[in-house]
Motif scaffolding. Structure first.
Motif: not given
Ligand SMILES: Nc1ncnc2c1ncn2[C@@H]1O[C@H](COP(=O)(O)OP(=O)(O)OP(=O)(O)O)[C@@H](O)[C@H]1O
Ligand SMILES: [Mg+2]
Length: 322
Positions: A27, A22, A279, A24, A13-15
């Motif tokens: 996810d 934010v 996003y 996401r 998971r990279t935000y």
């Protein structure tokens, strides 16, 4: 064929924590890289291919942050390593060829200095052997006038030439894992082909596992053993190259392949109506559902899990092709 994974990405998971909110982007991404094989990572612009690579190597720039997941490489979780520990792996065990070649070369050292530095350490070469090996590497990536280019600085080279020098540097490290992010985009087709053949040859002769990030189905079909298709931050389908081209199961892959150019004819074409979602306002459920031809009510409610539909074939769709 050996299929034990060299790298296993689990629930990544990279935000991006931007002033607008934010993002996401990844996810819960899952991806497995079989050892000594070439995996093609395909997807439209903005689908998160580069973010995946940067996340795994902990090279994300702010405001990006890995907020969860694992990337198991040789039994070690890369995401749990310190910067110093990772630096030891990068370059030796894992090399990456970036989308922007110029930023990765040292502007203050000549091509020859940069290349011989790597070859001295990696291969223990000295003197004229070292120079010969460096020139040979430049020839292999089809850099014209390789001998003379040894004393050139990066600013004296075209972008395409910098790209080839960067590829030569990455390959000279003889890493176990090579991640090539659009490594040949922009180069002319014959040179692209030559470099891709070189990557394939090295995968075999040096037991190098590779991830080839590309928009180009032609390249993927030509050199990849397996293909993973990415859409809006998730893997929607992964299979052997043959399975994927022969019998795609995800409506997104089917759509992509329907507008694919002839095999071996390197050109990218994305003709599915609509575009990768923003996003900040992602669709609920399956992220592809607003563009999908097979969409039903459940698709906007429930995110489909990546499910095995055959040997080495995974699909994330409620209504996949039979
Ligand atoms: N520095 C950043 N700041 C904010 N958002 C970012 C940043 N980098 C990436 N993103 C977000 O992550 C998404 C995926 O980016 P990524 O670079 O991984 O796409 P890609 O699949 O590599 O596309 P391309 O084929 O164009 O290289 C972008 O659409 C953007 O929303
Ligand atoms: Mg990219």
């Amino acid at each position: 064929m050996e299929t034990e994974p060299l790298l296993e990405i689990r629930d990544l998971r990279t935000y991006f924590f931007t002033s607008r909110g934010v993002l996401r982007v990844l996810d819960g991404l899952n991806l497995s890289l079989p050892k000594n094989q070439i995996l093609g990572l395909l997807g439209e612009s903005g689908s998160g291919k580069s973010v995946t690579a940067y996340s795994v190597l902990q090279q994300l720039e702010k405001p990006g942050k890995v907020v969860g997941g694992q990337a198991i490489f040789g039994g070690v979780d890369l995401l749990s390593l310190s910067e110093t520990e990772l630096r030891q792996l990068r370059g030796r065990e894992i090399s990456m060829i970036f989308q922007n070649p110029r930023s990765c070369l040292n502007p203050l050292a000549t091509v020859g200095q940069q290349l011989t530095d790597v070859l001295r350490v990696r291969k223990g070469l000295r003197g004229s052997d070292l120079r010969t090996a460096a020139i040979d590497m430049l020839k292999r990536v089809a850099l014209p006038d390789s001998d003379a280019k040894m004393s050139a600085y990066p600013h004296e080279l075209s972008t395409g030439m910098c790209q080839r020098v960067m590829i030569a540097l990455a390959l000279s490290c003889e890493p176990r894992l090579l991640i090539a992010d659009e490594a040949t985009t922009g180069l002319d087709v014959t040179i692209q082909y030559q470099i891709m053949q070189l990557l394939k040859e090295l995968a075999i002769t040096m037991n190098m596992t590779q991830v080839i990030i590309t928009h180009d189905f032609g390249i993927a079909a030509e050199i990849c053993d397996n293909i993973a298709v990415m859409y809006a931050g998730s893997i929607v389908e992964s299979a052997t190259t043959l399975q994927l081209f022969d019998h795609p199961r995800h409506p997104y892959t089917v759509g992509l392949l329907a507008c694919r150019p002839r095999l071996g004819f390197t050109r990218s074409l994305w003709a599915i109506p609509g575009s990768v979602p923003n996003y900040l306002s992602l669709p609920s459920g399956c992220r592809f559902h607003p563009r999908c031809t097979r969409v039903k009510e459940i698709c906007s409610r429930v995110t489909p899990a990546l499910t095995a539909v055959g040997d080495h074939h995974l699909v994330a769709c409620h209504f996949r092709e039979p």
